[in-house]
Design a protein around this motif. Sequence first.
Motif, short mmCIF file in Angstrom:
data_model
loop_
_atom_site.label_atom_id
_atom_site.label_comp_id
_atom_site.label_asym_id
_atom_site.label_seq_id
_atom_site.Cartn_x
_atom_site.Cartn_y
_atom_site.Cartn_z
N ILE A 16 0.84 -1.20 0.00
CA ILE A 16 0.00 0.00 0.00
C ILE A 16 0.87 1.25 0.00
O ILE A 16 0.59 2.21 -0.73
CB ILE A 16 -0.97 -0.01 1.20
N MET A 17 1.93 1.25 0.79
CA MET A 17 2.83 2.42 0.84
C MET A 17 3.53 2.63 -0.51
O MET A 17 3.73 3.77 -0.93
CB MET A 17 3.87 2.25 1.95
N LEU A 18 3.87 1.56 -1.19
CA LEU A 18 4.45 1.68 -2.53
C LEU A 18 3.45 2.35 -3.47
O LEU A 18 3.81 3.26 -4.24
CB LEU A 18 4.87 0.32 -3.08
N GLY A 19 2.19 1.93 -3.41
CA GLY A 19 1.16 2.54 -4.23
C GLY A 19 1.00 4.03 -3.94
O GLY A 19 0.86 4.84 -4.86
N LEU A 20 1.04 4.40 -2.67
CA LEU A 20 0.94 5.81 -2.30
C LEU A 20 2.16 6.59 -2.78
O LEU A 20 2.03 7.74 -3.25
CB LEU A 20 0.77 5.95 -0.79
N PHE A 21 3.32 5.98 -2.69
CA PHE A 21 4.54 6.63 -3.18
C PHE A 21 4.45 6.87 -4.69
O PHE A 21 4.78 7.95 -5.18
CB PHE A 21 5.77 5.78 -2.85
N LEU A 22 3.95 5.89 -5.42
CA LEU A 22 3.78 6.05 -6.87
C LEU A 22 2.78 7.15 -7.19
O LEU A 22 2.96 7.92 -8.14
CB LEU A 22 3.34 4.73 -7.51
N LEU A 23 1.73 7.24 -6.38
CA LEU A 23 0.73 8.29 -6.58
C LEU A 23 1.33 9.67 -6.35
O LEU A 23 1.05 10.62 -7.09
CB LEU A 23 -0.46 8.06 -5.66
N ILE A 24 2.17 9.81 -5.35
CA ILE A 24 2.84 11.08 -5.07
C ILE A 24 3.86 11.40 -6.16
O ILE A 24 4.04 12.55 -6.54
CB ILE A 24 3.52 11.04 -3.68
N LEU A 25 4.50 10.39 -6.69
CA LEU A 25 5.53 10.58 -7.71
C LEU A 25 4.94 11.03 -9.06
O LEU A 25 5.61 11.74 -9.82
CB LEU A 25 6.31 9.27 -7.90
N THR A 26 3.70 10.69 -9.33
CA THR A 26 3.08 10.98 -10.62
C THR A 26 3.09 12.47 -10.99
O THR A 26 3.56 12.83 -12.06
CB THR A 26 1.66 10.39 -10.67
N PRO A 27 2.58 13.37 -10.13
CA PRO A 27 2.61 14.78 -10.53
C PRO A 27 4.03 15.35 -10.59
O PRO A 27 4.30 16.26 -11.38
CB PRO A 27 1.78 15.50 -9.47
N THR A 28 4.93 14.80 -9.80
CA THR A 28 6.32 15.24 -9.86
C THR A 28 6.92 14.90 -11.22
O THR A 28 7.63 15.71 -11.83
CB THR A 28 7.14 14.60 -8.72
N LEU A 29 6.61 13.71 -11.71
CA LEU A 29 7.07 13.31 -13.04
C LEU A 29 6.45 14.20 -14.11
O LEU A 29 7.10 14.57 -15.08
CB LEU A 29 6.71 11.84 -13.30
N ARG A 30 5.22 14.61 -13.91
CA ARG A 30 4.55 15.51 -14.84
C ARG A 30 5.27 16.85 -14.91
O ARG A 30 5.43 17.42 -15.97
CB ARG A 30 3.09 15.71 -14.42
N VAL A 31 5.72 17.35 -13.77
CA VAL A 31 6.46 18.62 -13.75
C VAL A 31 7.78 18.46 -14.51
O VAL A 31 8.16 19.33 -15.29
CB VAL A 31 6.71 19.09 -12.30
N ALA A 32 8.45 17.32 -14.33
CA ALA A 32 9.70 17.08 -15.05
C ALA A 32 9.48 17.04 -16.57
O ALA A 32 10.27 17.62 -17.33
CB ALA A 32 10.33 15.77 -14.57
N VAL A 33 8.41 16.40 -17.00
CA VAL A 33 8.11 16.35 -18.43
C VAL A 33 7.74 17.74 -18.95
O VAL A 33 8.04 18.09 -20.08
CB VAL A 33 7.01 15.31 -18.72
N SER A 34 7.10 18.54 -18.10
CA SER A 34 6.74 19.91 -18.50
C SER A 34 7.98 20.74 -18.80
O SER A 34 7.94 21.62 -19.67
CB SER A 34 5.91 20.57 -17.42
N ILE A 35 9.05 20.49 -18.08
CA ILE A 35 10.30 21.21 -18.37
C ILE A 35 10.72 20.94 -19.81
O ILE A 35 11.08 21.86 -20.55
CB ILE A 35 11.41 20.80 -17.37
N TYR A 36 10.64 19.68 -20.20
CA TYR A 36 10.96 19.33 -21.58
C TYR A 36 10.02 20.03 -22.56
O TYR A 36 10.45 20.55 -23.60
CB TYR A 36 10.90 17.81 -21.78
N ALA A 37 8.73 20.05 -22.23
CA ALA A 37 7.75 20.68 -23.13
C ALA A 37 8.05 22.16 -23.32
O ALA A 37 8.00 22.67 -24.44
CB ALA A 37 6.34 20.49 -22.57
N PHE A 38 8.39 22.84 -22.25
CA PHE A 38 8.71 24.27 -22.36
C PHE A 38 10.03 24.47 -23.10
O PHE A 38 10.20 25.47 -23.81
CB PHE A 38 8.75 24.94 -20.99
N ALA A 39 10.96 23.53 -22.95
CA ALA A 39 12.22 23.63 -23.68
C ALA A 39 11.99 23.47 -25.18
O ALA A 39 12.61 24.17 -25.99
CB ALA A 39 13.21 22.59 -23.18
#
Length: 125
Positions: free
Chosen positions: A73-96
């Motif tokens: 369950i904690m792994l699932g919650l960690f993945l859920l928290i990681l998802t928007p962070t990954l989105r921010v990282a991809v957004s950096i590429y999009a703006f670049a």
Amino acid sequence: MKKQPTKAQEMHEVEMIIGHILRIGVVVSAVVITLGLLMLLIQGNGGYANGAQPTGFAAIFSGLLQFKPYAVIMLGLFLLILTPTLRVAVSIYAFAVERDRLYVWITTVVLIILVVASIIGYLGK
């Protein structure tokens, strides 16, 4: 001869990738959390003493190897928290790709804040 995609087409592709990342992240985390809940129902306990749960990466990984429901369950919650962070990282590429330096810098600062806050939260347990 193959035509070069326009900037609008490239941005549409990047937005589609970002959407897929968010969907996949939420679905994967939901599946992992559901698996942990099913394990909890089957085993009848979380695999830890009352009031204890894994909070660190090492404890979660160790619990996963021992098939402890709370660790799953904690792994699932960690993945859920990681998802928007990954989105921010991809957004950096999009703006670049757009060559929008201001938003690359702003989004990079946001990513740094997210990472630092996560580390502080992790160390503060």
